[in-house]
Design a protein around this motif. Structure first.
Motif, PDB file in Angstrom:
ATOM      1  N   ASN A 140       0.828  -1.212   0.000  1.00 56.81           N
ATOM      2  CA  ASN A 140       0.000   0.000   0.000  1.00 56.81           C
ATOM      3  C   ASN A 140       0.860   1.259   0.000  1.00 56.81           C
ATOM      4  OD1 ASN A 140      -2.483  -1.233  -0.113  1.00 56.81           O
ATOM      5  ND2 ASN A 140      -2.778  -1.262   2.103  1.00 56.81           N
ATOM      6  N   ALA A 141       1.934   1.272   0.763  1.00 56.63           N
ATOM      7  CA  ALA A 141       2.816   2.442   0.799  1.00 56.63           C
ATOM      8  C   ALA A 141       3.457   2.688  -0.558  1.00 56.63           C
ATOM      9  CB  ALA A 141       3.886   2.255   1.874  1.00 56.63           C
ATOM     10  N   VAL A 142       3.905   1.630  -1.223  1.00 55.66           N
ATOM     11  CA  VAL A 142       4.506   1.781  -2.558  1.00 55.66           C
ATOM     12  C   VAL A 142       3.470   2.289  -3.558  1.00 55.66           C
ATOM     13  CG1 VAL A 142       5.491   0.490  -4.498  1.00 55.66           C
ATOM     14  CG2 VAL A 142       6.334   0.089  -2.182  1.00 55.66           C
ATOM     15  N   MET A 177       0.707   4.037  -2.950  1.00 60.52           N
ATOM     16  CA  MET A 177       0.374   5.435  -2.662  1.00 60.52           C
ATOM     17  C   MET A 177       1.458   6.360  -3.180  1.00 60.52           C
ATOM     18  SD  MET A 177      -1.422   5.716   1.109  1.00 60.52           S
ATOM     19  CE  MET A 177       0.138   5.615   1.897  1.00 60.52           C
ATOM     20  N   ARG A 178       2.701   5.998  -2.966  1.00 54.58           N
ATOM     21  CA  ARG A 178       3.824   6.828  -3.423  1.00 54.58           C
ATOM     22  C   ARG A 178       3.802   6.972  -4.942  1.00 54.58           C
ATOM     23  NH1 ARG A 178       7.187  10.779  -3.061  1.00 54.58           N
ATOM     24  NH2 ARG A 178       9.317  10.356  -3.641  1.00 54.58           N
ATOM     25  N   LEU A 179       3.580   5.869  -5.648  1.00 53.40           N
ATOM     26  CA  LEU A 179       3.518   5.929  -7.119  1.00 53.40           C
ATOM     27  C   LEU A 179       2.338   6.768  -7.591  1.00 53.40           C
ATOM     28  CD1 LEU A 179       4.456   2.262  -8.057  1.00 53.40           C
ATOM     29  CD2 LEU A 179       5.856   4.306  -8.345  1.00 53.40           C
ATOM     30  N   ILE A 192       0.827   9.261  -6.022  1.00 57.25           N
ATOM     31  CA  ILE A 192       1.023  10.681  -5.721  1.00 57.25           C
ATOM     32  C   ILE A 192       2.058  11.310  -6.640  1.00 57.25           C
ATOM     33  CG2 ILE A 192       1.909  12.272  -3.954  1.00 57.25           C
ATOM     34  CD1 ILE A 192       0.527  10.402  -1.880  1.00 57.25           C
ATOM     35  N   THR A 193       3.128  10.598  -6.964  1.00 51.33           N
ATOM     36  CA  THR A 193       4.193  11.194  -7.778  1.00 51.33           C
ATOM     37  C   THR A 193       3.888  11.183  -9.268  1.00 51.33           C
ATOM     38  OG1 THR A 193       5.401   9.090  -7.860  1.00 51.33           O
ATOM     39  CG2 THR A 193       6.004  10.652  -6.115  1.00 51.33           C
ATOM     40  N   THR A 194       2.998  10.328  -9.748  1.00 52.94           N
ATOM     41  CA  THR A 194       2.738  10.263 -11.188  1.00 52.94           C
ATOM     42  C   THR A 194       1.503  11.036 -11.622  1.00 52.94           C
ATOM     43  OG1 THR A 194       1.514   8.191 -10.958  1.00 52.94           O
ATOM     44  CG2 THR A 194       3.866   8.029 -11.442  1.00 52.94           C
TER      45      THR A 194
END
Length: 166
Positions: free
Chosen positions: A31-33, A35-37, A39-41
């Motif tokens: 889930n953390a990975v 969410m990070r992807l 938000i950044t894309t």
């Protein structure tokens, strides 16, 4: 004589605790990975301020009506070469079919899904009523071609078209 079968290991409280912690660690990590992807894309909104956009809406309606009344014929052709250079040709004529000279056209390619990939096209008059420009490092795929034509310091023409470049 029968061969001895190995005895099954009993499930202990320690084993259940370790597997439960490992399961939730994997779920939280994935889930953390994700969410990070996400938000950044994804850049977010189409406009920076919805309030500002709504104030400009009435002016855009008036400008669109004036553009329709002028009845200009503006034809654009864009082509992408394998090296990533996109070439644009614009032919502009007034309502009587006469070429529109001394216009200042600006064009840009906008990515529908990512504003960070937008490319400006430098457009210059190549002949009477004919304008040409190009942009480098244009990826293949769907784009919005936005063309603006200015004369006497004000916008006289605006066009936005969805295109596919190969």
């Amino acid at each position: 004589m029968t061969p001895a079968t190995p005895a099954a290991r009993p499930i202990t409280g320690r084993f259940v605790l370790i597997t439960t912690i490992a399961f939730f660690a994997v779920v939280i990590g994935v889930n953390a990975v994700m969410m990070r992807l996400a938000i950044t894309t994804l850049p977010g909104t189409e406009v920076d301020s919805a309030y500002s956009a709504s104030l400009a809406y009435q002016r855009e309606i008036v400008a669109a009506r004036q553009q329709n009344e002028r009845d200009w014929q503006v034809a654009a052709h864009i082509e992408r070469q394998p090296n990533g250079v996109a070439s644009l040709a614009i032919e502009a004529r007034n309502h009587a079919g006469e070429p529109l000279a001394r216009m200042k056209f600006a064009a840009r390619l906008e990515r529908p899904i990512d504003r960070r990939a937008d490319r400006a096209i430098d457009v210059a008059e190549a002949g009477r009523g004919t304008y040409r420009g190009s942009a480098e490092n244009v990826a293949a795929g769907q784009w919005d071609l936005v063309i603006e034509g200015d004369a006497e310091g004000r916008r006289m023409f605006l066009s936005k078209s969805r295109i596919v470049l190969n």
